[in-house]
Design a protein around this motif. Structure first.
Motif, PDB file in Angstrom:
ATOM      1  N   ASP A 129     -16.859  11.338  -0.331  1.00 27.47           N
ATOM      2  CA  ASP A 129     -16.850  12.538   0.472  1.00 27.47           C
ATOM      3  C   ASP A 129     -16.884  12.356   1.859  1.00 27.47           C
ATOM      4  O   ASP A 129     -16.595  13.272   2.807  1.00 27.47           O
ATOM      5  N   ASP A 130     -17.050  11.199   2.377  1.00 27.48           N
ATOM      6  CA  ASP A 130     -17.302  10.824   4.044  1.00 27.48           C
ATOM      7  C   ASP A 130     -16.043  10.859   4.737  1.00 27.48           C
ATOM      8  O   ASP A 130     -15.832  11.395   5.730  1.00 27.48           O
ATOM      9  N   PRO A 131     -15.070   9.876   4.329  1.00 27.37           N
ATOM     10  CA  PRO A 131     -13.897   9.734   5.183  1.00 27.37           C
ATOM     11  C   PRO A 131     -12.819  10.934   5.196  1.00 27.37           C
ATOM     12  O   PRO A 131     -12.586  11.456   4.067  1.00 27.37           O
ATOM     13  N   GLU A 132     -12.315  11.326   6.244  1.00 28.81           N
ATOM     14  CA  GLU A 132     -11.210  12.179   6.122  1.00 28.81           C
ATOM     15  C   GLU A 132      -9.890  11.770   5.567  1.00 28.81           C
ATOM     16  O   GLU A 132      -9.251  12.150   4.795  1.00 28.81           O
ATOM     17  N   ASP A 133      -9.736  10.279   5.955  1.00 29.73           N
ATOM     18  CA  ASP A 133      -8.510   9.760   5.437  1.00 29.73           C
ATOM     19  C   ASP A 133      -9.272   8.668   4.282  1.00 29.73           C
ATOM     20  O   ASP A 133      -9.882   7.816   4.731  1.00 29.73           O
ATOM     21  N   PRO A 134      -8.976   8.777   2.983  1.00 26.53           N
ATOM     22  CA  PRO A 134      -9.305   7.941   2.080  1.00 26.53           C
ATOM     23  C   PRO A 134      -8.433   6.353   2.008  1.00 26.53           C
ATOM     24  O   PRO A 134      -8.751   5.582   1.111  1.00 26.53           O
ATOM     25  N   SER A 135      -7.813   6.134   2.807  1.00 26.71           N
ATOM     26  CA  SER A 135      -7.018   4.818   2.883  1.00 26.71           C
ATOM     27  C   SER A 135      -7.839   3.666   3.071  1.00 26.71           C
ATOM     28  O   SER A 135      -9.146   3.914   3.877  1.00 26.71           O
ATOM     29  N   HIS A 136      -7.611   2.521   2.612  1.00 24.45           N
ATOM     30  CA  HIS A 136      -8.611   1.464   2.544  1.00 24.45           C
ATOM     31  C   HIS A 136      -8.817   1.089   4.485  1.00 24.45           C
ATOM     32  O   HIS A 136     -10.035   0.686   4.504  1.00 24.45           O
ATOM     33  N   LEU A 137      -7.777   1.431   5.164  1.00 25.45           N
ATOM     34  CA  LEU A 137      -8.105   0.647   6.690  1.00 25.45           C
ATOM     35  C   LEU A 137      -8.958   1.944   7.286  1.00 25.45           C
ATOM     36  O   LEU A 137      -9.965   1.559   7.950  1.00 25.45           O
ATOM     37  N   ALA A 138      -8.730   3.241   6.806  1.00 25.61           N
ATOM     38  CA  ALA A 138      -9.853   4.230   7.469  1.00 25.61           C
ATOM     39  C   ALA A 138     -11.250   3.900   7.128  1.00 25.61           C
ATOM     40  O   ALA A 138     -12.224   4.096   7.534  1.00 25.61           O
ATOM     41  N   VAL A 139     -11.173   3.842   5.678  1.00 27.07           N
ATOM     42  CA  VAL A 139     -12.590   3.472   5.028  1.00 27.07           C
ATOM     43  C   VAL A 139     -13.231   2.223   5.588  1.00 27.07           C
ATOM     44  O   VAL A 139     -14.573   2.220   5.883  1.00 27.07           O
ATOM     45  N   GLY A 140     -12.341   1.191   5.801  1.00 28.54           N
ATOM     46  CA  GLY A 140     -12.785   0.071   6.209  1.00 28.54           C
ATOM     47  C   GLY A 140     -13.408   0.117   7.736  1.00 28.54           C
ATOM     48  O   GLY A 140     -14.508  -0.381   8.023  1.00 28.54           O
ATOM     49  N   ILE A 141     -12.555   0.851   8.488  1.00 30.08           N
ATOM     50  CA  ILE A 141     -13.140   1.022   9.947  1.00 30.08           C
ATOM     51  C   ILE A 141     -14.441   1.962   9.854  1.00 30.08           C
ATOM     52  O   ILE A 141     -15.271   1.526  10.827  1.00 30.08           O
ATOM     53  N   LEU A 142     -14.496   2.806   9.031  1.00 29.66           N
ATOM     54  CA  LEU A 142     -15.448   3.688   9.144  1.00 29.66           C
ATOM     55  C   LEU A 142     -16.540   2.950   8.634  1.00 29.66           C
ATOM     56  O   LEU A 142     -18.149   2.755   9.289  1.00 29.66           O
TER      57      LEU A 142
END
Length: 104
Positions: A68-81
């Motif tokens: 539920d944390d990332p607004e964008d569930p793409s691997h790049l966005a999750v990785g940066i978060l």
């Protein structure tokens, strides 16, 4: 050992003082330095669907990112978060849980 922002240090070869060992590893390998191995990561989706583990350049260090944390569930966005949370944990160094696995 679990740190405040979701980074976990899983000690392959635990020493007598788990806290000191884990904090030392995260102090050295937690902070992010872009364009170096410290900025690298991989994103592993958990089979349970609960979220992702974001790896780092140290084999004992991963960061959990809940679904539920990332607004964008793409691997790049999750990785940066996850990488940014590892950076915070690596500079703030606030442990929230320590647990030793039972010996076989």
């Amino acid at each position: 050992m679990l740190f405040e922002h979701g980074t976990c240090v899983v000690l392959e070869h635990p020493a007598a003082d788990l806290t000191e060992q884990a904090v030392g590893i995260l102090r050295e390998f937690g902070p992010v330095h872009v364009a170096t191995p410290a900025g690298d990561f991989r994103v592993l989706e958990l089979n349970t669907g609960e979220g992702w583990l974001v790896t780092s350049h140290h084999p004992d260090v991963v960061t959990f990112v809940p679904r539920d944390d990332p607004e964008d569930p793409s691997h790049l966005a999750v990785g940066i978060l996850g990488r940014s949370r590892r950076d915070r944990d690596g500079t703030e160094l606030r442990a929230v849980h320590v647990e030793a696995a039972p010996l076989p």
